[in-house]
Write a protein that holds these residues in place. Structure first.
Motif, PDB file in Angstrom:
ATOM      1  N   ARG A 225     -12.603 -13.137   2.226  1.00 28.94           N
ATOM      2  CA  ARG A 225     -13.674 -13.241   3.217  1.00 28.94           C
ATOM      3  C   ARG A 225     -14.414 -14.561   3.046  1.00 28.94           C
ATOM      4  O   ARG A 225     -14.448 -15.140   1.963  1.00 28.94           O
ATOM      5  N   ASN A 226     -15.052 -15.005   4.137  1.00 27.98           N
ATOM      6  CA  ASN A 226     -15.883 -16.199   4.044  1.00 27.98           C
ATOM      7  C   ASN A 226     -17.306 -15.802   3.655  1.00 27.98           C
ATOM      8  O   ASN A 226     -17.587 -14.632   3.380  1.00 27.98           O
ATOM      9  N   ALA A 227     -18.214 -16.780   3.636  1.00 25.46           N
ATOM     10  CA  ALA A 227     -19.582 -16.516   3.188  1.00 25.46           C
ATOM     11  C   ALA A 227     -20.306 -15.527   4.083  1.00 25.46           C
ATOM     12  O   ALA A 227     -21.259 -14.886   3.649  1.00 25.46           O
ATOM     13  N   MET A 228     -19.863 -15.379   5.329  1.00 26.24           N
ATOM     14  CA  MET A 228     -20.512 -14.454   6.253  1.00 26.24           C
ATOM     15  C   MET A 228     -19.865 -13.075   6.239  1.00 26.24           C
ATOM     16  O   MET A 228     -20.253 -12.191   6.992  1.00 26.24           O
ATOM     17  N   GLY A 229     -18.851 -12.876   5.381  1.00 27.80           N
ATOM     18  CA  GLY A 229     -18.232 -11.567   5.251  1.00 27.80           C
ATOM     19  C   GLY A 229     -17.059 -11.320   6.172  1.00 27.80           C
ATOM     20  O   GLY A 229     -16.477 -10.230   6.159  1.00 27.80           O
ATOM     21  N   LYS A 230     -16.676 -12.303   6.977  1.00 27.66           N
ATOM     22  CA  LYS A 230     -15.550 -12.122   7.891  1.00 27.66           C
ATOM     23  C   LYS A 230     -14.231 -12.302   7.148  1.00 27.66           C
ATOM     24  O   LYS A 230     -14.092 -13.192   6.307  1.00 27.66           O
ATOM     25  N   VAL A 231     -13.251 -11.451   7.471  1.00 24.63           N
ATOM     26  CA  VAL A 231     -11.945 -11.529   6.835  1.00 24.63           C
ATOM     27  C   VAL A 231     -11.231 -12.808   7.263  1.00 24.63           C
ATOM     28  O   VAL A 231     -11.177 -13.142   8.454  1.00 24.63           O
ATOM     29  N   LEU A 232     -10.702 -13.528   6.297  1.00 24.44           N
ATOM     30  CA  LEU A 232      -9.983 -14.769   6.572  1.00 24.44           C
ATOM     31  C   LEU A 232      -8.518 -14.446   6.838  1.00 24.44           C
ATOM     32  O   LEU A 232      -7.656 -14.507   5.959  1.00 24.44           O
ATOM     33  N   LYS A 233      -8.225 -14.110   8.078  1.00 24.25           N
ATOM     34  CA  LYS A 233      -6.870 -13.669   8.415  1.00 24.25           C
ATOM     35  C   LYS A 233      -5.843 -14.793   8.306  1.00 24.25           C
ATOM     36  O   LYS A 233      -4.667 -14.536   8.035  1.00 24.25           O
ATOM     37  N   LYS A 234      -6.279 -16.015   8.518  1.00 19.86           N
ATOM     38  CA  LYS A 234      -5.322 -17.115   8.399  1.00 19.86           C
ATOM     39  C   LYS A 234      -4.831 -17.251   6.954  1.00 19.86           C
ATOM     40  O   LYS A 234      -3.693 -17.645   6.721  1.00 19.86           O
ATOM     41  N   VAL A 235      -5.703 -16.910   6.007  1.00 24.68           N
ATOM     42  CA  VAL A 235      -5.275 -16.912   4.599  1.00 24.68           C
ATOM     43  C   VAL A 235      -4.225 -15.851   4.369  1.00 24.68           C
ATOM     44  O   VAL A 235      -3.213 -16.075   3.704  1.00 24.68           O
ATOM     45  N   LEU A 236      -4.440 -14.667   4.947  1.00 23.63           N
ATOM     46  CA  LEU A 236      -3.468 -13.573   4.803  1.00 23.63           C
ATOM     47  C   LEU A 236      -2.135 -13.930   5.460  1.00 23.63           C
ATOM     48  O   LEU A 236      -1.062 -13.679   4.912  1.00 23.63           O
ATOM     49  N   ALA A 237      -2.217 -14.503   6.655  1.00 21.30           N
ATOM     50  CA  ALA A 237      -1.006 -14.812   7.397  1.00 21.30           C
ATOM     51  C   ALA A 237      -0.157 -15.880   6.747  1.00 21.30           C
ATOM     52  O   ALA A 237       1.046 -15.974   6.993  1.00 21.30           O
TER      53      ALA A 237
END
Length: 472
Positions: A453-465
Motif C-alpha cells: 500500500r502507499n502512504a494513503m492506504g491504497k493497494v499498489l496493484k501495479k506492484v502486484l501485477a
C-alpha cells in the motif's frame, strides 16, 4: 455563504448552538467558531496559500474555518505522511506557512499559530464562488501526488446535492472518525456540517465503541470501519437509532452490507466520487440501496460510459465502459499541471475519471475500478477486478483481496488474486466460478501476508501485477 450556519449576523441574533462541533475532547459553539475563526482569518488574510496539518483537533477545525472566512486557499497535509511526499506537497503547492499545529519538520516554513481563546468580530466579504477553497492532493498511485484545486462553488454544490439525496438537515448529528485530509472527512463531514448547520462529532479513531457512544443520526465510514462495526454486534445494534449510515471511498463488501442490515436495521447508503469531482453519485435515502451499487447521479450531475473509441456503452448492467462526469462539483484544474488538466477533460468538458463502471437500465451505477489496474482484458472479455474482489471478501477466512491482470500469451491477461487470510486457493477459485461467470475466475490465487500500500492506504496493484507482494 459557504459556511451558512456561521453567518455572524445570525449567530449574533441568537441562532447559536452550544455544541456545534465536538472533537478531541473540545466542544465549540457556533459563536466560538465565528469568533475564533475570524481571529485566525485576521492573522492569515495576507497569505496566498497555507498548509494545515490535518490532525483531528479543534485547532485544525479553526484553521480551516479561518482560511475559508479570509478566502485563503489551504492545503490539508496528513500528519503521518512520509518526508519525501510532505516535501513534494509543500514545494509543489507553494504554501507560505504552517497554520495551526506545527509538524516536527517544518521545512523552514513560517508558523502561524491558532489561538483557541482569541476572538474577533471583524466582518469579511464573502469570496467569489469560483475562488479556490483548498488544494487537496491525490493519493499518488500513478506518480507524484497532484494538487487538485477545489472551488468554493464546487464544495457548496456538492454539499447541497447530498443534502437533497440524503435528506440531511440541521436536525442531524453527524458522526465520523475519518481523516480531515480527504473529501469524505473534511468536505462532507466538517464543511458539510458547517454549511447545513447540524451538530458534528469527530470520534478521533473510528472504533465501533466510539461510534456506538456518539448517539448520532448520520454516520460516515469507509468499508474497514463498517466491517469492524459489523463484527461488534453490540456496537452495531447501538446504531439502530440512527437515521442513515453512509459508506464510501471503496466498495463495501456484500457480507458487511448484509450484516449491517441485520444488526442495525439500516441498509447503508453507498456513494462514489473522487478528489477531482467530489461526490457525484449516490444511493438515496428514499431510493433503492443495492449492495455493490453506488446509485444515481446527484442533482446537476451528468455521467456517461464510453468505450476505447469514445462510443456510448449500453446501459444494460453488464457492459463495462469508461466513466465520464460533467458536474458543478468538478475541480478547477491540477496545480502547476496545465498538461494534466487538459488531458483530464475532453473538448466538451467531460471529466475522464479513469474509472470503469456499468450502468443498468434504471440508471444505477456500479464502479468496476480504475481503468489502469482494475479493468482486465482476458480471453476477449472485459472483466472488473472489483467484482471478483467482492466475491472473495465474502468467503470465510479472507481478510483482504486484490485482483490484477498479468500478461499471458494465450489470454492476453490472466486473472490473479492476491489474498490475505486463511483459505484454500483452489477452493477460492471454485467459489468465484460458482458466484460469477466462469471466465471471471482467477487462474491463480496467491496467499500473501500483506498487500503493498502507499502512504494513503491504497493497494499498489501495479506492484502486484509486476511480481510484487509479500508471500506467506
Amino acid at each position: 455563504m459557504l459556511l451558512s450556519s456561521l453567518d455572524p449576523a445570525a449567530v449574533a441574533a441568537g441562532h447559536d448552538l452550544a455544541d456545534a462541533v465536538r472533537i478531541d475532547g473540545v466542544t465549540l459553539s457556533r459563536s466560538d467558531l465565528v469568533g475564533a475563526g475570524t481571529s485566525v482569518a485576521e492573522r492569515v488574510a495576507r497569505a496566498q496559500r497555507v498548509a494545515i496539518l490535518a490532525t483531528p483537533t479543534a485547532t485544525t477545525v479553526l484553521a480551516v474555518v479561518g482560511c475559508l472566512i479570509a478566502g485563503v486557499p489551504f492545503v490539508p497535509v496528513p500528519a503521518d505522511i512520509g518526508a519525501t511526499e510532505r516535501e513534494h506537497l509543500l514545494n509543489d503547492s507553494g504554501v507560505q506557512a504552517w497554520l495551526g499545529e506545527l509538524p516536527a519538520e517544518s521545512q523552514g516554513l513560517a508558523h502561524i499559530p491558532v489561538r483557541m481563546h482569541a476572538r474577533s468580530w471583524h466582518r469579511y466579504a464573502e469570496p467569489r464562488p469560483e475562488a479556490t477553497a483548498m488544494i487537496m492532493y491525490t493519493s499518488g498511485t500513478t506518480g507524484l501526488p497532484k494538487g487538485v484545486a477545489i472551488s468554493r462553488s464546487a464544495v457548496a454544490a456538492d454539499i447541497d446535492a447530498l443534502a437533497q439525496a440524503w435528506e440531511w438537515t440541521a436536525a442531524d448529528t453527524l458522526v465520523h472518525g475519518l481523516p480531515l485530509f480527504h473529501v469524505h472527512g473534511l468536505v462532507l463531514g466538517l464543511l458539510g456540517s458547517l454549511r447545513i448547520g447540524n451538530r458534528f462529532v469527530h470520534t478521533g479513531k473510528p472504533t465501533p465503541q466510539s461510534y456506538a457512544e456518539a448517539a448520532g443520526t448520520l454516520y460516515f465510514g469507509v468499508p474497514t470501519v463498517w466491517s469492524r462495526v459489523a463484527a461488534d454486534p453490540a456496537a452495531a445494534r447501538a446504531l439502530s437509532s440512527a437515521r442513515l449510515l453512509v459508506s464510501g471511498s471503496a466498495a463495501l463488501p456484500t457480507p458487511v452490507f448484509e450484516d449491517l442490515v441485520r444488526l442495525t436495521g439500516h441498509a447503508p447508503v453507498e456513494r462514489y466520487g473522487s478528489t477531482e469531482t467530489l461526490i457525484t453519485i449516490s444511493t438515496r435515502v428514499d431510493g433503492e440501496r443495492r449492495p455493490g451499487w453506488v446509485g444515481l447521479p446527484l442533482a446537476g450531475v451528468q455521467t456517461r460510459l464510453v468505450d476505447d473509441e469514445g462510443r456510448p456503452v449500453p446501459h444494460d448492467g453488464e457492459s463495462i465502459g469508461q466513466l465520464q462526469v460533467k458536474s458543478p462539483t468538478n475541480f478547477s484544474g491540477y496545480l502547476n499541471r496545465p498538461d494534466a488538466t487538459a488531458e483530464a477533460f475532453d473538448a466538451e468538458g467531460w471529466y475522464r475519471t479513469g474509472d470503469v463502471a456499468v450502468i443498468d437500465t434504471d440508471g444505477m451505477h456500479r464502479i468496476v475500478g480504475r481503468e489502469s489496474v482494475d479493468l482486465i482484458k482476458s480471453g476477449g472479455f472485459r472483466i472488473g477486478a472489483g467484482e471478483i474482489e467482492t466475491v472473495l471478501l465474502g468467503y470465510p477466512g479472507v481478510a483482504e483481496a486484490a485482483v490484477v491482470g498479468v500478461p499471458d500469451d494465450d489470454l492476453g491477461q490472466r486473472i490473479v488474486a492476491f489474498v490475505v487470510g486463511d483459505a484454500d486457493p483452489d477452493r477460492l477459485i471454485q467459489h468465484v466460478a460458482e458466484q460469477l461467470s466462469v471466465h471471471k475466475r482467477p487462474r491463480e490465487v496467491r496467499m500473501v501476508d500483506a498487500l503493498p500500500r502507499n502512504a494513503m492506504g491504497k493497494v499498489l496493484k501495479k506492484v502486484l501485477a509486476t511480481g510484487g507482494g509479500d508471500p506467506c
